[in-house]
Write a protein that holds these residues in place. Structure first.
Motif, mmCIF file in Angstrom:
data_model
loop_
_atom_site.group_PDB
_atom_site.id
_atom_site.type_symbol
_atom_site.label_atom_id
_atom_site.label_comp_id
_atom_site.label_asym_id
_atom_site.label_seq_id
_atom_site.Cartn_x
_atom_site.Cartn_y
_atom_site.Cartn_z
ATOM 1 N N UNK A 82 0.811 -1.602 -0.248
ATOM 2 C CA UNK A 82 0.472 -0.158 0.072
ATOM 3 C C UNK A 82 0.605 1.160 0.322
ATOM 4 N N UNK A 83 0.455 2.563 0.532
ATOM 5 C CA UNK A 83 0.878 3.680 0.839
ATOM 6 C C UNK A 83 0.466 4.410 1.716
ATOM 7 N N UNK A 84 1.803 5.496 2.256
ATOM 8 C CA UNK A 84 1.229 6.050 3.492
ATOM 9 C C UNK A 84 -0.829 6.350 3.280
ATOM 10 N N UNK A 85 -1.007 7.182 1.795
ATOM 11 C CA UNK A 85 -1.771 8.052 1.678
ATOM 12 C C UNK A 85 -3.049 7.428 0.985
ATOM 13 N N UNK A 86 -3.230 6.345 1.293
ATOM 14 C CA UNK A 86 -4.418 5.360 0.715
ATOM 15 C C UNK A 86 -5.598 5.094 1.707
ATOM 16 N N UNK A 87 -6.608 5.857 2.008
ATOM 17 C CA UNK A 87 -7.458 5.555 2.776
ATOM 18 C C UNK A 87 -7.714 4.128 2.413
ATOM 19 N N UNK A 88 -8.387 2.939 1.380
ATOM 20 C CA UNK A 88 -8.315 2.060 1.391
ATOM 21 C C UNK A 88 -7.245 0.778 1.974
ATOM 22 N N UNK A 89 -6.180 1.553 1.642
ATOM 23 C CA UNK A 89 -5.012 0.264 2.825
ATOM 24 C C UNK A 89 -5.531 0.662 4.585
ATOM 25 N N UNK A 90 -5.624 1.791 4.478
ATOM 26 C CA UNK A 90 -5.933 2.593 6.118
ATOM 27 C C UNK A 90 -7.257 1.334 6.454
ATOM 28 N N UNK A 91 -8.062 1.399 5.701
ATOM 29 C CA UNK A 91 -9.200 0.301 5.924
ATOM 30 C C UNK A 91 -8.874 -0.947 6.069
ATOM 31 N N UNK A 92 -7.650 -1.224 5.831
ATOM 32 C CA UNK A 92 -6.939 -2.972 5.536
ATOM 33 C C UNK A 92 -6.432 -2.765 6.680
ATOM 34 N N UNK A 93 -5.264 -1.789 7.027
ATOM 35 C CA UNK A 93 -4.683 -1.970 8.810
ATOM 36 C C UNK A 93 -5.505 -2.159 9.251
ATOM 37 N N UNK A 94 -6.871 -0.947 9.504
ATOM 38 C CA UNK A 94 -7.581 -1.421 10.617
ATOM 39 C C UNK A 94 -8.084 -2.987 10.711
ATOM 40 N N UNK A 95 -8.680 -2.951 9.976
ATOM 41 C CA UNK A 95 -9.081 -5.274 9.768
ATOM 42 C C UNK A 95 -7.957 -5.005 10.178
ATOM 43 N N UNK A 96 -6.626 -5.683 10.219
ATOM 44 C CA UNK A 96 -5.933 -6.346 10.668
ATOM 45 C C UNK A 96 -5.674 -6.398 11.588
ATOM 46 N N UNK A 97 -5.318 -5.327 12.589
ATOM 47 C CA UNK A 97 -5.305 -4.458 13.827
ATOM 48 C C UNK A 97 -6.460 -5.365 15.141
ATOM 49 N N UNK A 98 -7.489 -4.873 14.184
ATOM 50 C CA UNK A 98 -8.643 -5.070 14.856
ATOM 51 C C UNK A 98 -8.141 -6.887 15.682
ATOM 52 N N UNK A 99 -8.400 -7.624 14.149
ATOM 53 C CA UNK A 99 -7.706 -8.748 14.525
ATOM 54 C C UNK A 99 -7.052 -8.925 15.162
ATOM 55 N N UNK A 100 -5.743 -8.399 15.182
ATOM 56 C CA UNK A 100 -4.241 -9.635 16.373
ATOM 57 C C UNK A 100 -3.417 -10.043 14.603
ATOM 58 N N UNK A 101 -3.458 -9.388 13.152
ATOM 59 C CA UNK A 101 -3.503 -10.423 12.432
ATOM 60 C C UNK A 101 -1.645 -9.781 12.030
ATOM 61 N N UNK A 102 -0.771 -10.428 12.385
ATOM 62 C CA UNK A 102 0.854 -10.005 12.222
ATOM 63 C C UNK A 102 0.690 -9.877 10.505
#
Length: 214
Positions: free
Chosen positions: A6-26
């Motif tokens: 992804x890229x730092x300024x990519x809100x679609x990528x941010x969605x995915x990062x949040x999801x991974x974080x919420x689920x505790x996925x490395x």
């Protein structure tokens, strides 16, 4: 380990990062800028961000990536238990991804400006028009909920929230006033206090520009 390109300024990528974080996925975050020219297009013929790489296979589009994450790592779920409420949460998120974000992304705005000779003022007016319609609909959706909750559709953040928060940040960056949406702002205030959201922010990414970081 799965890789998120992804890229730092990519809100679609941010969605995915949040999801991974919420689920505790490395996962390993791979800035697209770290790849050699042409490599990303070869990995993902769509050429759009983000993409999830699992065992050498590429899943494009944040909606497909989120579905894969939810199906493969079901606990904790990003969606409510009630089937109807799950559908409402998906509909809320789809309105952001398909009707709002898709119309205001940089490549669309640049095409309007450069290829169709739209001036900056006209492009800004176009963007703010669609953002206003979208956020008004989302605010009314939360108003009409049978049961009011701290997050969009429950006691915990999930599918709808991880779409909403990056889009609100985008709206501010593009000059849209968010004060008419108190319910959305209340959800945002609760979300941004959580580490899963904070660590997914653009400024927390390794490719965030030092000039922007200050």
């Amino acid at each position: 380990m799965i890789r998120l390109i992804s890229r730092w300024q990519n809100s679609a990528g941010e969605r995915v990062r949040i999801a991974l974080n919420l689920k505790g996925i490395a996962y390993r975050y791979v800035p697209v800028s770290s790849l050699e020219p042409g490599d990303y297009r070869r990995l993902n013929p769509q050429g759009l961000l983000p993409a999830l790489e699992i065992g050498g296979r590429i899943v494009p589009q944040s909606s497909a990536i989120l579905a894969y994450i939810e199906e493969t790592y079901p606990d904790p779920s990003l969606l409510p238990n009630d089937p109807l409420l799950r559908a409402e949460a998906r509909g809320f998120a789809a309105h952001i991804a398909a009707e709002m974000h898709a119309l205001t992304v940089q490549r669309i705005r640049h095409f309007l400006r450069d290829e169709l000779s739209g001036g900056e003022a006209e492009v800004t007016r176009w963007v703010l028009h669609w953002l206003s319609l979208g956020f008004t609909a989302l605010e009314e959706t939360l108003t009409q909920r049978e049961i009011q909750s701290p997050f969009c559709f429950g006691e915990h953040p999930g599918w709808a929230d991880l779409h909403l928060i990056p889009q609100m940040s985008n709206a501010r960056r593009l000059g849209h006033d968010l004060t008419p949406y108190p319910l959305l702002l209340a959800v945002e205030q609760r979300c941004v206090a959580l580490e899963a959201f904070r660590s997914a922010r653009p400024e927390a990414q390794p490719d965030f520009p030092k000039t922007v970081r200050g």
